[in-house]
Write a protein that holds these residues in place. Sequence first.
Motif, PDB file in Angstrom:
ATOM      1  N   GLY A   1     -16.989 -53.135  -5.087  1.00 42.38           N
ATOM      2  CA  GLY A   1     -16.990 -54.353  -4.372  1.00 42.38           C
ATOM      3  C   GLY A   1     -16.522 -54.508  -3.164  1.00 42.38           C
ATOM      4  N   MET A   2     -16.662 -55.457  -2.646  1.00 38.20           N
ATOM      5  CA  MET A   2     -16.356 -55.928  -1.186  1.00 38.20           C
ATOM      6  C   MET A   2     -15.676 -57.031  -0.814  1.00 38.20           C
ATOM      7  SD  MET A   2     -19.982 -56.504   0.606  1.00 38.20           S
ATOM      8  CE  MET A   2     -20.843 -58.133   0.178  1.00 38.20           C
TER       9      MET A   2
ATOM     10  N   GLY B   1     -17.439 -58.484   4.036  1.00 36.62           N
ATOM     11  CA  GLY B   1     -17.171 -56.867   4.733  1.00 36.62           C
ATOM     12  C   GLY B   1     -16.305 -56.788   5.647  1.00 36.62           C
TER      13      GLY B   1
ATOM     14  N   SER C   1     -24.849 -61.336   1.980  1.00 41.21           N
ATOM     15  CA  SER C   1     -23.641 -60.363   1.317  1.00 41.21           C
ATOM     16  C   SER C   1     -24.472 -59.229   0.414  1.00 41.21           C
ATOM     17  CB  SER C   1     -23.016 -61.620   0.242  1.00 41.21           C
ATOM     18  OG  SER C   1     -23.570 -61.552  -1.018  1.00 41.21           O
TER      19      SER C   1
ATOM     20  N   ARG D   1     -23.841 -55.686   0.914  1.00 37.90           N
ATOM     21  CA  ARG D   1     -23.494 -54.974  -0.671  1.00 37.90           C
ATOM     22  C   ARG D   1     -24.216 -53.815  -0.940  1.00 37.90           C
ATOM     23  NH1 ARG D   1     -22.562 -52.110  -3.758  1.00 37.90           N
ATOM     24  NH2 ARG D   1     -21.772 -52.175  -5.928  1.00 37.90           N
ATOM     25  N   GLN D   2     -25.605 -53.841  -0.395  1.00 40.40           N
ATOM     26  CA  GLN D   2     -26.565 -52.729  -0.745  1.00 40.40           C
ATOM     27  C   GLN D   2     -26.695 -51.764   0.368  1.00 40.40           C
ATOM     28  OE1 GLN D   2     -30.109 -54.362  -2.614  1.00 40.40           O
ATOM     29  NE2 GLN D   2     -29.039 -56.188  -3.265  1.00 40.40           N
TER      30      GLN D   2
ATOM     31  N   VAL E   1     -22.293 -59.655  -6.230  1.00 39.55           N
ATOM     32  CA  VAL E   1     -22.508 -58.340  -6.121  1.00 39.55           C
ATOM     33  C   VAL E   1     -23.536 -57.671  -7.047  1.00 39.55           C
ATOM     34  CG1 VAL E   1     -20.104 -57.654  -5.615  1.00 39.55           C
ATOM     35  CG2 VAL E   1     -20.928 -57.614  -7.891  1.00 39.55           C
ATOM     36  N   LYS E   2     -24.296 -56.763  -6.960  1.00 35.81           N
ATOM     37  CA  LYS E   2     -25.437 -56.173  -7.754  1.00 35.81           C
ATOM     38  C   LYS E   2     -25.034 -55.805  -8.904  1.00 35.81           C
ATOM     39  CE  LYS E   2     -29.551 -53.202  -7.475  1.00 35.81           C
ATOM     40  NZ  LYS E   2     -30.527 -54.287  -7.799  1.00 35.81           N
TER      41      LYS E   2
END
Length: 441
Positions: free
Chosen positions: A321-322, A338, A384, A388-389, A425-426
Amino acid sequence: MRYVIIGNSYAGLSCAEAIRRFDKTGEVIIMSDEKHRAYARPLISYYLEGKATDETICYKDEDYYEKNNFTLMIGKKAVSINTVAKKVIVEGSDDLDYDKLFIGPGGTPFIPPIDGFNPDSPMMGTFTKFDDAKKMEKAAKDVKRKEAIVIGGGLIGLKASEGLRALGLHVTIVELLPRVLGLALDEVSGNITAKRLNKNGIDTATGETVTKINLDESGNPTSVVLKSGKELSADIVVVGVGVRPNIGFLEGSGIKIDRGIIVDKTMMTSVKDVYAGGDATVIYDVINKRPNIIAIVPLACEEGRVAGTNMAGVYREYPGGMGLNSVEIYGLPIVTIGLTNPANESQKVYIFQDDNIYRKFVYDGEVLVGAILLGDIAGSGILSAIIRQGLKCLEYKDEFLNGNIYSFVMDSEFEIYNINKGYAVKSYPEDLPEFSRTNWR
């Protein structure tokens, strides 16, 4: 199969729901040292402001546990775990046997050494639980000068300050760092936030700390002394510096600890059949590329969900995660994602600012690695997902600076989860409720 879950909050309940999805008949026991059903911790300041009640602060219905065939044990504190015998040792109660265990104890308030601070005083305390808010509500009714000091200018401190201000107190935030929200914001956004607080009757003393609390004959505060020597009147003192993982009860359990609970990609600890998630757990930080403790609600939900799925026998991996925070201060919305300040000289920063809006983007080469949105947070969910990706989007920086975050999705294909529903998150799409999933083309 008996599943025992320590923690009746976001991580624990997400774990329980994932278990029940794949195991319809297994016994699920949820235990908590608090005496409330699940409530929204970020909203305890809303309770003081009159925006939430004893009922509306709870995010699960009264019959939630019964409907899902969960056994809820409230007011029960786990004091240790015997992982060899597979038992949870419960304070003042019988030991609790388990086949599989989830540990989601959350954090415990960090209280720096301050001469005179006494958490047992009715006029002093912390601000992380519902009972803390109730204590402050009662304290505010008994004050004479209506002066409150909040030690700590992070998210906890700011929300405590809002709540106390709503009760009619004049509040001063004392923060060691040079700005409020110092770990999330930069100088410009921190100053904008401080001005909004000041405008609404909350003073800020940054670059300061409380060294002593002066007490009356009853042991209640009368004033605080700052590092600079300045003395401020105080009827109420709240410590809102932050939290640390609540892991003291795991000593001697054999579970590996390094600042927090160490887990693998399935959220299992170093001990077989024992899983963990939430604010006490060390996960992989996808932005900083290292193990880290990231104590935010969306990640707690996701970690619990992955753990519960694996506990029920369906394999899932958690990618990490972040940091992501979303807060509103007196009508000023703020989102940080982030890295909000560059980690090295090779990273570039791009900023837009006018009277009411501040946007900051941190790039590592062509990849967006962090953002601050203040005043206008439209598109934060998209950002986000991009961050995230690890997607390349430098060519869109001017569009982003002008607030046209949606320009990126016109040329791209990726999944975005609604951060307000706790899915930032993915993950595996089939694990998420339909309403939380949006495909942008």
